[in-house]
Scaffold this active site. Structure first.
Site, PDB file in Angstrom:
ATOM      1  N   GLU A 142      22.052  -1.598  18.149  1.00  0.00           N
ATOM      2  CA  GLU A 142      22.734  -2.902  18.178  1.00  0.00           C
ATOM      3  C   GLU A 142      23.098  -3.259  19.608  1.00  0.00           C
ATOM      4  OE1 GLU A 142      25.519  -5.842  18.650  1.00  0.00           O
ATOM      5  OE2 GLU A 142      26.183  -3.788  18.926  1.00  0.00           O
ATOM      6  N   GLU A 143      23.334  -2.237  20.423  1.00  0.00           N
ATOM      7  CA  GLU A 143      23.873  -2.470  21.771  1.00  0.00           C
ATOM      8  C   GLU A 143      22.813  -2.917  22.760  1.00  0.00           C
ATOM      9  OE1 GLU A 143      26.892  -2.604  22.382  1.00  0.00           O
ATOM     10  OE2 GLU A 143      27.975  -1.274  21.032  1.00  0.00           O
ATOM     11  N   ARG A 203      36.683 -14.742   9.906  1.00  0.00           N
ATOM     12  CA  ARG A 203      36.619 -16.137  10.331  1.00  0.00           C
ATOM     13  C   ARG A 203      35.448 -16.808   9.636  1.00  0.00           C
ATOM     14  NH1 ARG A 203      38.378 -19.295  14.557  1.00  0.00           N
ATOM     15  NH2 ARG A 203      37.071 -21.114  14.905  1.00  0.00           N
ATOM     16  N   ASP A 245      24.237   3.100  16.933  1.00  0.00           N
ATOM     17  CA  ASP A 245      24.018   3.539  18.320  1.00  0.00           C
ATOM     18  C   ASP A 245      25.284   3.560  19.173  1.00  0.00           C
ATOM     19  OD1 ASP A 245      23.916   0.696  18.026  1.00  0.00           O
ATOM     20  OD2 ASP A 245      22.999   0.486  19.990  1.00  0.00           O
ATOM     21  N   HIS A 305      34.028  -0.797  24.552  1.00  0.00           N
ATOM     22  CA  HIS A 305      33.165  -0.560  25.717  1.00  0.00           C
ATOM     23  C   HIS A 305      33.956  -0.048  26.924  1.00  0.00           C
ATOM     24  CE1 HIS A 305      29.605  -3.231  24.209  1.00  0.00           C
ATOM     25  NE2 HIS A 305      30.309  -2.767  23.198  1.00  0.00           N
TER      26      HIS A 305
HETATM   27 NI    NI Z   1      29.677  -2.981  18.331  1.00  0.00          NI
END
Ligand code: NI
Length: 397
Positions: free
Chosen positions: A138-139, A182, A80, A369
């Protein structure tokens, strides 16, 4: 195997870039990823993969079977875009007003299609199976990962249950060609705090006739909330509470009837996270009570803390060192963004890693973003192949 995959990635590079540009030009918001899902299906079906569409509404799941029995593995990309007006001028800039791939999900999807194509070419030599998850939304909360899991994408409903899952995300702070990872806690939980303080409202000249002033009470709450992290959070737990919105829409001579505070609470510890919710509630409610105001506190829980399984993270790191060399592998700091890949990692071992997309010489330096975000497409000379290599190493380990 490594050289073979690198060669395949080179051969497919222009096609992968093409797919990324097509997706970038046609971004779709959460749960509207219809054209994106169609492009995924149209790419994978001709290869003979088992493709299921409409998973968690607009998601796609595809399975590739190797030439002999073996373990199963899942790989995930999100599809998305964001409600942002793109400010880039290139010819494949968003054609969809107010919608933009500003978080690299176009690159994730294109890369995973590249990975699937590479692994398809190698399928005769591969044991086991690979499940490709193309995730919607996902957003936007509550996210597409959880419904996909509920529909069984990590179980046997779609074939052999995967023993592990891996996902990747672009990293605009890391040069193209590099891989970051990580171990353990990597990304934050993110919850939304909504507070509404209510009173009567009225003339600015007569506050004493109004019982309470919602603006003043909200201001007290805003300040008091700063004690939650500074006074109650264990000092070794990373945590942030930000109130980013304060609306008290009166006038110079009008006391409004309500004031609203909205913010984001993030942490890297699940126990503290829910303890903190209680502190936020208590501090807000008792402060309001002290001033005689009515209050409504709503905390909307978002994605959980993303925890990379240490063994899987080490596996990604070791495999990355073999694929791109030690000098191109970076150990990452914690990242305070949140990601619903965290849900997958609560259900199966695995890891979420990053691939660099920055290029200062080309002025590709803008953050996620933002309206100028883009990637150095040279990153796609490495990312699809690396994920394919990771899969082969997992399946043949
Ligand atoms: Ni993302």
């Amino acid at each position: 195997m490594r050289e073979r995959i690198q060669k395949l990635n080179d051969e497919l590079f222009e096609k992968i870039v093409d797919v990324r540009r097509t997706l970038h030009r046609n971004p779709e918001l959460a749960y509207s990823e219809r054209e994106t899902a169609k492009l995924v299906t149209d790419t994978l079906e001709p290869l003979g993969l088992e493709v299921q569409t409409g998973v968690a509404r607009t998601g796609v799941v595809a399975t590739l079977h190797g030439g002999r029995p073996g373990p199963a593995l899942a790989l995930r990309a999100d599809m998305d875009a964001l409600p942002i007006q793109e400010e880039n001028a290139f010819d494949f800039a968003s054609a969809n007003d107010g919608v933009m791939h500003a978080c690299g999900h176009d690159a994730h999807t294109a890369s995973l299609l590249g990975t699937a194509t590479i692994l398809h070419r190698l399928r005769e030599q591969l044991p086991g199976s690979i499940r490709f998850l193309f995730q919607p939304s996902e957003e936007k909360l509550p996210g597409g990962a959880l419904p996909m899991i509920e529909e069984g994408v990590l179980g046997e409903a779609f074939g052999p249950a995967p023993g592990a899952i891996f996902g990747q995300h672009v990293h605009p702070g890391l040069d193209a060609g590099k891989i970051g990872i990580r171990s353990g806690r990597y990304m934050a939980s993110a919850d939304e705090v909504h507070i509404r303080v209510e009173g009567k409202g009225g003339h600015a000249a007569t506050p004493h006739l109004l019982d309470t002033d919602p603006t003043l009470v909200a201001a007290h709450i805003l300040v008091a909330l700063q004690s939650v992290v500074s006074r109650y959070c264990p000092p070794d737990v990373p945590s942030v509470l930000t109130i980013g919105r304060f609306i008290a829409d009166g006038a110079t001579n009008v006391i409004p009837s309500q004031a609203v505070l909205e913010g984001s609470f993030r942490s890297l510890d699940e126990d503290w996270r829910f303890e903190a919710h209680e502190h936020i509630r208590r501090v807000a409610e008792k402060t309001a009570e002290a001033h005689g105001a009515q209050i409504n506190v709503d905390i909307a829980t978002g994605y959980p803390v993303l925890h990379n399984d240490p063994e899987s993270a080490q596996f990604v790191r070791d495999t990355a060192v073999r694929y791109v060399g030690e000098e191109n592998v970076v150990d990452l700091d914690m990242w305070y963004a949140s990601e619903d890949f965290a849900w997958f990692l609560r259900k199966a071992p695995g890891a979420f890693y990053r691939f660099g997309t920055r290029n200062e010489e080309k002025n590709i330096v803008h953050g996620l973003h933002t309206p100028r975000f883009t990637i150095d497409e040279e990153a796609l000379r490495m990312a699809p192949g690396f994920m394919a290599y990771l899969a082969t190493q997992y399946l043949t380990a």
